[in-house]
Design a protein around this motif. Structure first.
Motif, PDB file in Angstrom:
ATOM      1  N   VAL A  66     -67.620 -14.963  19.986  1.00 19.04           N
ATOM      2  CA  VAL A  66     -68.648 -14.033  19.518  1.00 19.04           C
ATOM      3  C   VAL A  66     -68.796 -12.928  20.553  1.00 19.04           C
ATOM      4  CG1 VAL A  66     -69.963 -15.641  18.105  1.00 19.04           C
ATOM      5  CG2 VAL A  66     -70.487 -15.468  20.511  1.00 19.04           C
ATOM      6  N   ALA A  67     -69.117 -11.743  20.080  1.00 22.64           N
ATOM      7  CA  ALA A  67     -69.425 -10.629  20.966  1.00 22.64           C
ATOM      8  C   ALA A  67     -70.936 -10.487  21.003  1.00 22.64           C
ATOM      9  CB  ALA A  67     -68.782  -9.345  20.459  1.00 22.64           C
ATOM     10  N   HIS A  92     -67.728 -17.967  24.264  1.00 26.18           N
ATOM     11  CA  HIS A  92     -67.049 -19.052  23.556  1.00 26.18           C
ATOM     12  C   HIS A  92     -68.054 -19.785  22.676  1.00 26.18           C
ATOM     13  CE1 HIS A  92     -63.969 -21.967  22.776  1.00 26.18           C
ATOM     14  NE2 HIS A  92     -64.697 -22.961  23.252  1.00 26.18           N
ATOM     15  N   ASP A  93     -67.762 -19.867  21.379  1.00 22.05           N
ATOM     16  CA  ASP A  93     -68.601 -20.569  20.403  1.00 22.05           C
ATOM     17  C   ASP A  93     -67.704 -21.564  19.673  1.00 22.05           C
ATOM     18  OD1 ASP A  93     -70.606 -21.297  18.638  1.00 22.05           O
ATOM     19  OD2 ASP A  93     -70.267 -19.596  17.315  1.00 22.05           O
ATOM     20  N   PRO A 111     -63.291 -19.398  33.125  1.00 23.23           N
ATOM     21  CA  PRO A 111     -62.688 -18.535  32.114  1.00 23.23           C
ATOM     22  C   PRO A 111     -61.962 -19.320  31.025  1.00 23.23           C
ATOM     23  CG  PRO A 111     -62.184 -17.736  34.306  1.00 23.23           C
ATOM     24  CD  PRO A 111     -62.842 -19.062  34.468  1.00 23.23           C
ATOM     25  N   VAL A 112     -62.322 -19.033  29.773  1.00 20.24           N
ATOM     26  CA  VAL A 112     -61.671 -19.658  28.628  1.00 20.24           C
ATOM     27  C   VAL A 112     -60.441 -18.839  28.241  1.00 20.24           C
ATOM     28  CG1 VAL A 112     -62.013 -20.412  26.246  1.00 20.24           C
ATOM     29  CG2 VAL A 112     -63.880 -20.546  27.864  1.00 20.24           C
ATOM     30  N   PHE A 118     -68.120 -16.660  29.333  1.00 20.69           N
ATOM     31  CA  PHE A 118     -69.435 -17.211  29.014  1.00 20.69           C
ATOM     32  C   PHE A 118     -69.301 -18.176  27.856  1.00 20.69           C
ATOM     33  CE2 PHE A 118     -70.544 -13.362  31.230  1.00 20.69           C
ATOM     34  CZ  PHE A 118     -71.678 -13.710  31.945  1.00 20.69           C
ATOM     35  N   LYS A 119     -70.240 -19.124  27.768  1.00 22.42           N
ATOM     36  CA  LYS A 119     -70.301 -20.023  26.625  1.00 22.42           C
ATOM     37  C   LYS A 119     -71.701 -19.952  26.025  1.00 22.42           C
ATOM     38  CE  LYS A 119     -71.362 -23.934  29.570  1.00 22.42           C
ATOM     39  NZ  LYS A 119     -70.957 -25.226  30.053  1.00 22.42           N
ATOM     40  N   VAL A 120     -71.794 -20.216  24.732  1.00 22.10           N
ATOM     41  CA  VAL A 120     -73.078 -20.158  24.026  1.00 22.10           C
ATOM     42  C   VAL A 120     -73.833 -21.454  24.293  1.00 22.10           C
ATOM     43  CG1 VAL A 120     -74.172 -19.981  21.774  1.00 22.10           C
ATOM     44  CG2 VAL A 120     -72.126 -18.650  22.264  1.00 22.10           C
ATOM     45  N   LEU A 121     -75.060 -21.330  24.821  1.00 14.52           N
ATOM     46  CA  LEU A 121     -75.896 -22.503  25.083  1.00 14.52           C
ATOM     47  C   LEU A 121     -76.879 -22.764  23.958  1.00 14.52           C
ATOM     48  CD1 LEU A 121     -76.964 -22.400  28.829  1.00 14.52           C
ATOM     49  CD2 LEU A 121     -75.266 -23.822  27.748  1.00 14.52           C
TER      50      LEU A 121
END
Length: 149
Positions: A66-67, A92-93, A111-112, A118-121
């Motif tokens: 996602v942006a 990252h989602d 880094p993915v 970043f990852k969605v919490l």
């Protein structure tokens, strides 16, 4: 001027003379062994400063990505005026749960990919309802009577 060495020895005594001397009944001693630091257990204790930011999803078309647009307001250092800036982050989602318009919390991670760090919490639904007509139907006019005859 011929005896500067004796003057230096009076000002700066040597270390063995300090260790053997006593000051008001106490003596100085050098420790025989230096205590070792606590053993380090890699992987068990991990302290990190996690960077968390909050923003709005602007693009969710990519798979598991996602942006998110993060807006921040700060005072300009020279003019002291409030300035609003926006920046896009790719996050990252893994479940593809985010939709456009959602307000999400992101956390920094390893880094993915090249751009995803970043990852969605957390996902908070910030979207508007599907159609405004449903809202209009739910609102009852204050002049209508709801008494059944």
């Amino acid at each position: 001027m011929a005896t500067p060495i004796s003057a230096i020895s009076l000002i700066k005594p040597s270390l063995p003379s300090l260790l053997s001397s006593s000051f008001s009944g106490t003596s100085l001693s050098c420790p025989t062994s230096i205590p070792s630091p606590a053993p380090c257990f890699p992987g068990r204790l991990r302290i990190e400063a996690a960077k968390k930011i909050q923003g709005k999803v602007v693009c969710a078309t990519n798979d598991k990505t996602v942006a998110v647009e993060v807006t921040r307001i700060f005072a300009d250092p020279k003019y002291k005026k409030r300035v609003k800036t926006s920046k896009k982050y790719h996050a990252h989602d893994p479940e593809n749960a985010c939709k456009v318009g959602d307000v999400v919390t992101l956390a920094k991670c390893a880094p993915v990919s090249k751009t995803k760090k970043f990852k969605v919490l957390d996902i908070k639904s910030g979207r508007l309802p599907a159609s405004p007509k449903k809202i209009a139907e739910e609102i009852v006019s204050p002049f209508e009577s709801t008494i059944a005859a």
